[in-house]
Scaffold this motif. Structure first.
Motif, mmCIF file in Angstrom:
data_model
loop_
_atom_site.group_PDB
_atom_site.id
_atom_site.type_symbol
_atom_site.label_atom_id
_atom_site.label_comp_id
_atom_site.label_asym_id
_atom_site.label_seq_id
_atom_site.Cartn_x
_atom_site.Cartn_y
_atom_site.Cartn_z
ATOM 1 N N TYR A 1 0.694 -1.222 0.206
ATOM 2 C CA TYR A 1 0.067 0.108 0.069
ATOM 3 C C TYR A 1 0.943 1.221 -0.169
ATOM 4 O O TYR A 1 1.997 1.036 0.116
ATOM 5 C CB TYR A 1 -0.750 -0.108 1.339
ATOM 6 C CG TYR A 1 -1.934 -1.049 1.258
ATOM 7 C CD1 TYR A 1 -3.526 -0.672 1.219
ATOM 8 C CD2 TYR A 1 -1.642 -2.292 1.827
ATOM 9 C CE1 TYR A 1 -4.544 -1.381 1.094
ATOM 10 C CE2 TYR A 1 -2.814 -3.148 1.814
ATOM 11 C CZ TYR A 1 -3.898 -2.952 1.571
ATOM 12 O OH TYR A 1 -4.935 -3.837 1.399
ATOM 13 N N TYR A 2 0.359 2.412 -0.136
ATOM 14 C CA TYR A 2 0.951 3.654 -0.179
ATOM 15 C C TYR A 2 0.069 4.614 0.625
ATOM 16 O O TYR A 2 -1.332 4.292 0.526
ATOM 17 C CB TYR A 2 1.330 4.356 -1.550
ATOM 18 C CG TYR A 2 0.263 4.726 -2.267
ATOM 19 C CD1 TYR A 2 -0.371 6.167 -2.277
ATOM 20 C CD2 TYR A 2 -0.537 3.939 -3.174
ATOM 21 C CE1 TYR A 2 -1.261 6.784 -3.121
ATOM 22 C CE2 TYR A 2 -1.471 4.192 -4.080
ATOM 23 C CZ TYR A 2 -1.775 5.604 -3.844
ATOM 24 O OH TYR A 2 -2.989 5.962 -4.611
ATOM 25 N N ILE A 3 0.478 5.487 1.419
ATOM 26 C CA ILE A 3 -0.352 6.333 2.095
ATOM 27 C C ILE A 3 -0.624 7.614 1.240
ATOM 28 O O ILE A 3 0.109 8.213 0.451
ATOM 29 C CB ILE A 3 0.590 6.892 3.324
ATOM 30 C CG1 ILE A 3 0.417 5.919 4.414
ATOM 31 C CG2 ILE A 3 -0.434 8.140 4.016
ATOM 32 C CD1 ILE A 3 1.390 6.169 5.595
ATOM 33 N N ALA A 4 -2.025 7.865 0.933
ATOM 34 C CA ALA A 4 -2.369 8.892 0.007
ATOM 35 C C ALA A 4 -2.364 10.505 0.614
ATOM 36 O O ALA A 4 -1.947 11.313 0.247
ATOM 37 C CB ALA A 4 -4.017 8.965 -0.665
ATOM 38 N N ARG A 5 -2.759 10.345 1.977
ATOM 39 C CA ARG A 5 -2.434 11.829 2.723
ATOM 40 C C ARG A 5 -2.650 11.582 4.283
ATOM 41 O O ARG A 5 -3.157 10.613 4.519
ATOM 42 C CB ARG A 5 -3.781 12.556 2.363
ATOM 43 C CG ARG A 5 -3.999 13.916 3.143
ATOM 44 C CD ARG A 5 -5.213 14.237 3.248
ATOM 45 N NE ARG A 5 -5.564 14.783 1.732
ATOM 46 C CZ ARG A 5 -5.475 16.073 1.469
ATOM 47 N NH1 ARG A 5 -5.233 17.287 2.246
ATOM 48 N NH2 ARG A 5 -5.663 16.552 0.259
ATOM 49 N N ILE A 6 -1.879 12.316 4.968
ATOM 50 C CA ILE A 6 -1.909 12.348 6.236
ATOM 51 C C ILE A 6 -2.339 13.594 6.969
ATOM 52 O O ILE A 6 -1.725 14.689 6.494
ATOM 53 C CB ILE A 6 -0.708 11.961 6.710
ATOM 54 C CG1 ILE A 6 0.254 10.759 6.304
ATOM 55 C CG2 ILE A 6 -0.315 12.069 8.277
ATOM 56 C CD1 ILE A 6 1.551 10.550 6.575
ATOM 57 N N HIS A 7 -3.384 13.547 8.024
ATOM 58 C CA HIS A 7 -3.830 14.778 8.367
ATOM 59 C C HIS A 7 -3.665 14.523 9.937
ATOM 60 O O HIS A 7 -4.067 13.763 10.532
ATOM 61 C CB HIS A 7 -5.367 14.995 7.922
ATOM 62 C CG HIS A 7 -5.800 16.321 8.775
ATOM 63 N ND1 HIS A 7 -5.728 17.520 8.214
ATOM 64 C CD2 HIS A 7 -6.761 16.294 9.901
ATOM 65 C CE1 HIS A 7 -6.317 18.447 9.059
ATOM 66 N NE2 HIS A 7 -6.891 17.612 10.083
ATOM 67 N N GLU A 8 -3.019 15.729 10.505
ATOM 68 C CA GLU A 8 -2.923 15.718 11.975
ATOM 69 C C GLU A 8 -3.354 16.937 12.524
ATOM 70 O O GLU A 8 -3.590 17.910 11.881
ATOM 71 C CB GLU A 8 -1.435 15.536 12.379
ATOM 72 C CG GLU A 8 -0.721 14.323 12.143
ATOM 73 C CD GLU A 8 0.637 14.222 12.661
ATOM 74 O OE1 GLU A 8 1.088 15.224 12.904
ATOM 75 O OE2 GLU A 8 1.040 13.042 12.773
ATOM 76 N N GLY A 9 -4.021 16.877 13.650
ATOM 77 C CA GLY A 9 -4.481 18.220 14.420
ATOM 78 C C GLY A 9 -4.718 17.815 15.883
ATOM 79 O O GLY A 9 -4.443 16.795 16.388
ATOM 80 N N ILE A 10 -5.454 18.789 16.580
ATOM 81 C CA ILE A 10 -5.901 19.025 18.015
ATOM 82 C C ILE A 10 -7.154 18.682 18.068
ATOM 83 O O ILE A 10 -8.149 19.453 17.685
ATOM 84 C CB ILE A 10 -5.323 20.158 18.744
ATOM 85 C CG1 ILE A 10 -3.759 20.022 18.408
ATOM 86 C CG2 ILE A 10 -5.548 20.067 20.168
ATOM 87 C CD1 ILE A 10 -2.866 18.908 19.274
ATOM 88 N N ASN A 11 -7.731 17.873 18.896
ATOM 89 C CA ASN A 11 -9.308 17.601 19.234
ATOM 90 C C ASN A 11 -9.543 18.707 20.221
ATOM 91 O O ASN A 11 -8.877 18.920 21.071
ATOM 92 C CB ASN A 11 -9.482 16.465 19.607
ATOM 93 C CG ASN A 11 -11.036 16.029 20.068
ATOM 94 O OD1 ASN A 11 -11.716 17.024 20.587
ATOM 95 N ND2 ASN A 11 -11.501 14.973 19.532
#
Length: 260
Positions: A223-233
């Motif tokens: 597999y490959y990673i299409a997108r990574i999103h990080e944030g703060i809840n």
């Protein structure tokens, strides 16, 4: 405690992953946090994020880049007086669409958002599966104004994990656009109504407990990673991460050779 949720879509061709700190516990190395009642604004933001997440996952599970993004517009004299009237217009149009899909032996999948602009104009955004003549069907179904259609892959809202399109389809009266100077503009929607067809259930995720928060996720083999999103809840105050893994297409399949 860190948890990871993994959703398998399209028989495992797409894996959507969420990693987050459990809000009931402190992050590693920190004391357990006192429970703080979230504000109404924080609750609204989290609800909006969850709505966009479910929309994005339904797109990953049931739609592909060749499907259709359509917009039904209203002529001025046909504008509905209320959202309830707009819903009736949509339902009438979709009865025609379902009938035509059924004639051709297909099931219709759809996601829509009915929007009333701040200046009084109405329109309906519709994501719908392509069956060969979907554009023609949607044009004939709508009698209140015009129909604009484009393949998802050719729209400015397309990306591999459907983040842009999901955000576009779930916008409402609280949605604002970021200006060049970094400030937020005024909302352009006075009222909105989002919904999807009922024949698009999402699978239950597999939930794992993780011992530590990794600096960067690695894709599963093949597999490959299409997108990574990080944030703060905004409610828990802890980090979260989501990423979408897509199965690599074998070279022989790309060249049109059938798998053995």
């Amino acid at each position: 405690m860190i948890r990871r949720k993994k959703y398998n879509f399209r028989k495992g061709d797409i894996i959507d992953v969420e990693e987050f700190h459990d809000g009931r516990y402190g992050a590693p190395g920190e004391k357990r946090q006192k429970r703080v009642k979230p504000t109404q604004e924080q609750i609204r933001i989290v609800n909006a994020q969850n709505k966009a997440k479910r929309c994005r996952q339904k797109m990953l599970a049931y739609f592909k880049m060749g499907d259709i993004l359509a917009t039904w517009t209203y002529e001025v004299e046909n504008r509905p007086p209320t959202m309830q009237d707009a819903l009736k217009d949509f339902q009438k149009a979709m009865r025609y669409v379902r009938r035509e899909f059924k004639k051709r032996g297909y099931e219709v999948f759809w996601i829509r958002n009915i929007e009333k602009g701040t200046k009084g104009a109405w329109h309906i955004h519709l994501v719908i599966n392509e069956i060969g003549d979907t554009v023609s069907i949607t044009q004939k179904a709508w009698t209140k104004g015009g129909t604009w259609s484009i393949e998802i892959k050719h729209s400015k809202y397309y990306d591999e994990d459907f983040t842009k399109l999901a955000n576009y389809m779930t916008k409402d009266e609280h949605t604002t656009e970021k200006k060049i100077d970094g400030t937020r503009g005024k909302p352009r929607i006075a009222e909105a109504n989002y919904n999807t067809s009922r024949n698009m259930p999402l699978p239950e995720p597999k939930v794992d407990k993780l011992h530590r928060w990794k600096a960067e996720p690695k894709p599963k083999k093949g597999y490959y990673i299409a997108r990574i999103h990080e944030g703060i809840n905004p409610v828990t105050g802890y980090k979260y991460r989501r990423y979408t893994m897509i199965r690599l297409i074998p070279e022989k399949v790309r060249r049109g050779v059938k798998r053995e």
